[in-house]
Write an enzyme that holds these catalytic residues in place. Sequence first.
Site, PDB file in Angstrom:
ATOM      1  N   LYS A  36       0.801  -1.240   0.000  1.00  0.00           N
ATOM      2  CA  LYS A  36       0.000   0.000   0.000  1.00  0.00           C
ATOM      3  C   LYS A  36       0.833   1.291   0.000  1.00  0.00           C
ATOM      4  O   LYS A  36       0.389   2.299  -0.514  1.00  0.00           O
ATOM      5  CB  LYS A  36      -0.964   0.019   1.191  1.00  0.00           C
ATOM      6  N   ASP A  51     -10.053   3.446   2.110  1.00  0.00           N
ATOM      7  CA  ASP A  51     -10.266   2.848   3.436  1.00  0.00           C
ATOM      8  C   ASP A  51     -11.054   3.781   4.359  1.00  0.00           C
ATOM      9  O   ASP A  51     -11.936   3.350   5.090  1.00  0.00           O
ATOM     10  CB  ASP A  51      -8.917   2.492   4.089  1.00  0.00           C
TER      11      ASP A  51
END
Length: 280
Positions: free
Chosen positions: A70, A107
């Site tokens: 990520k 997210d």
Amino acid sequence: MLSGKAKLAGVIGWPVSHSKSPRLHGYWLEKHTIDGAYVPLAVKPDDLHAVVRGLVKAGFRGVNITVPHKENVMAVCDQISEQARRIGAVNTLVFHEDGSVHGMNTDGYGFLENLKQGPKSWHANSGPAVVLGAGGAARAVCAALLEAGAPEIHLLNRTVEKAEQVAKDLGSTVNVHSLTESAKWLPGAALLVNTTTLGMNGAEPLHLDLSPLAQTAVVTDIVYAPLETDLLKAAKARGNPTVDGLGMLLHQARPGFEAWFGVKPEVTPELRAFVLAEAP
Ligand code: ATR
């Protein structure tokens, strides 16, 4: 059945076999009878750059990015959204027709959408939030809460220096404390979020005394295995509204699906049941 025009997307991780995303996106593809596929892609860290560029060349619409890529994937992106930059991580790539790679982080969006579908009593501006943990998930949660209007965040972490870095990156309304100081900050909280790995299957338990917390405070855990963590069980038993972590996973997937396949999908009880029914 796929045609020669099928739209392609997937998830890149190492390992990737634990990912629930193929099942989740597969459900939506079937539900919306889309000519498309979403595949798991096990990619070693050293191969990340070449694979992303290869997928662009192969005509993929984009991919999700999961552990451990990520942060590193940011170097492959041509553009990075403001929110992903603030969080310092990217979990969704959209490939544009000119071959450029756009990185986003959904997210925080998933976290907020999940909370919004929970107890009606919670609004970002209802009061201070207590956030446990200072990893990538905590960064996404804090950035989303601040953007949604949370007046103040108390960030509690075992390693205080790590939380201090998060506060430095996100702004002055994030106050940093040790994880052992919860009794001091729980009384004024309107929201309590666990973003640590404590309480997850196979991890150590989270020991937290909830007695100083108001009964109206919403309690949520981003851990979703088990679905009802000890934290949520204890909160529910004393009458606090609770929100489990599975919804965050499901909601964070929606913006990517929409960008790649052209339909904004919904999170429904049927989808939850379908994702939960997967053999471990
Ligand atoms: P993610 O990116 O998913 O948030 P992470 O970066 O590994 O995962 O962060 C894990 C979080 O759980 C951290 O806040 C970590 O605390 P430290 O920063 O002190 O490492 C917390 N955590 C993990 N194991 C812990 C433990 N045994 N006790 C307290 N906190 C723990």
